[in-house]
Scaffold this active site. Structure first.
Site, mmCIF file in Angstrom:
data_model
loop_
_atom_site.group_PDB
_atom_site.id
_atom_site.type_symbol
_atom_site.label_atom_id
_atom_site.label_comp_id
_atom_site.label_asym_id
_atom_site.label_seq_id
_atom_site.Cartn_x
_atom_site.Cartn_y
_atom_site.Cartn_z
ATOM 1 C CD GLN A 27 31.163 -55.000 54.530
ATOM 2 O OE1 GLN A 27 30.090 -54.866 53.979
ATOM 3 N NE2 GLN A 27 31.726 -56.187 54.710
ATOM 4 C CG ASN A 56 32.264 -59.991 62.115
ATOM 5 O OD1 ASN A 56 31.747 -61.040 62.483
ATOM 6 N ND2 ASN A 56 33.276 -59.968 61.264
ATOM 7 C CG ASP A 57 33.782 -55.823 64.435
ATOM 8 O OD1 ASP A 57 33.522 -55.062 63.494
ATOM 9 O OD2 ASP A 57 34.695 -56.661 64.378
ATOM 10 C CG ASP A 71 34.137 -65.336 57.017
ATOM 11 O OD1 ASP A 71 33.451 -66.252 56.508
ATOM 12 O OD2 ASP A 71 35.029 -65.537 57.845
ATOM 13 C CB THR A 120 36.731 -65.695 65.354
ATOM 14 O OG1 THR A 120 35.551 -65.552 64.553
ATOM 15 C CG2 THR A 120 36.497 -66.748 66.409
ATOM 16 C CG LEU A 148 41.257 -63.742 67.978
ATOM 17 C CD1 LEU A 148 41.087 -64.328 69.367
ATOM 18 C CD2 LEU A 148 41.058 -64.825 66.913
#
Length: 296
Positions: free
Chosen positions: A247, A146-147, A72, A187, A191
């Site tokens: 990252q 993602n975030d 991912d 997720t 999460l």
């Protein structure tokens, strides 16, 4: 249906399994008379090959499809780079969880044939863009699929900060940090910090405090069209960081401001026709099967 003619291959570094799969994929695509381009960072890790080497920008301008071999995290990196070019991504799972990588390595040829013949689903996922400011001057910018995570960096101390939504004050917090997540990232880190799972089709963002000092602090879900602003207290003596997809990092100081808003570009992910988000959640997160059945 998109007619795929030029296909880019992106791979995770440091894995012989990835390299083996890249060569197998290249041979298969060549047999389909497709032009193959290899992203330059993985090309440096392969000693001998006859593929055209391309930067992300050249791949974005030239390819009809990008295939990511890895986990991912590899898809997250490719998505951030290629989102402005509007080319779809397809993932071959050579990682651990595989929420974003659908293709099984041992079924590579059969499953990619389905995609090449038009038997696929297109799903759009949005990204976030974080900006940092010091004394009203921009100090950095980064994107995340993602975030966006505010955290204390190398320090073990709490951060004090305020949260605003579209200019309206929400709350002040003393916490280890704050996670601002897309449905894609719901997720992931969010999460583990107690946030909800959000279906990828939702146009929403979840804001999750990390180990807040008060038990009344809870995750909140807001409209993805909103602008979030985090004001770091000028009275703290640490220099927090903002990490995008774990990252890319922005470095902040006391009193700095971070804004987070939806990116204007979206990522297109390709899935096989039998793609089922909740089945993936059951398999990856260990949810139970249907009552009275050994297998679902």
């Amino acid at each position: 249906m998109i007619q795929f003619r030029n296909v880019g291959i992106i791979g995770r570094l440091g894995s012989q399994q990835v390299i083996d799969t890249v060569f197998r994929l290249k041979q298969f695509l060549a047999e389909k008379n497709l032009h193959v381009m290899l992203e330059e960072s993985i090309a440096e890790a392969i000693s001998e090959h006859d593929m055209q080497v391309a930067s992300y920008s050249l791949m974005g301008e030239s390819c009809d499809l990008a295939i990511v071999v890895g986990g991912d995290g590899s898809v997250l990196g490719a998505a951030r780079e290629l989102a402005p070019y509007n080319i779809p991504l397809l993932g071959i799972n050579r990682g651990n969880l595989g929420f974003l990588t659908d293709i099984k390595p041992d079924e590579l040829e059969a499953q990619i044939t389905e995609v090449l013949e038009g038997r696929y689903i297109v799903e759009e996922r949005f990204l976030l863009t974080a900006h940092s400011y010091h004394n009203d001057q921009s100090t950095g910018c980064a994107d995340a699929l993602n975030d966006v995570v505010l955290h204390a960096g190398q320090s073990a101390r709490m951060i004090e900060f305020e949260i605003f939504l579209d200019g309206q004050f929400i709350s002040s917090q003393r916490a280890d940090g704050l996670i601002i997540s897309t449905p894609t990232g719901s997720t992931a880190y969010a999460l583990s910090a107690g946030g909800p799972i959000m279906h990828p089709k939702l146009d929403a963002i979840v804001v999750v405090p990390m180990y807040p000092h008060t038990l009344s602090s809870r995750p909140i879900v807001v409209d993805a069209r909103s602008e979030l602003k985090i004001v770091i207290s000028p009275n703290i003596d640490i220099h927090p960081q903002v990490s995008c997809d774990a990252q890319n990092h922005l470095y902040c100081a006391p009193g700095d401001v971070i804004t987070v808003r939806k990116n204007r570009h979206k990522v297109k992910l390709l899935h096989l026709l039998d793609y089922n988000y909740y089945e993936i959640c059951r398999n990856k997160l260990g949810w139970g099967s249907r009552l009275g059945r050994e297998h679902d």
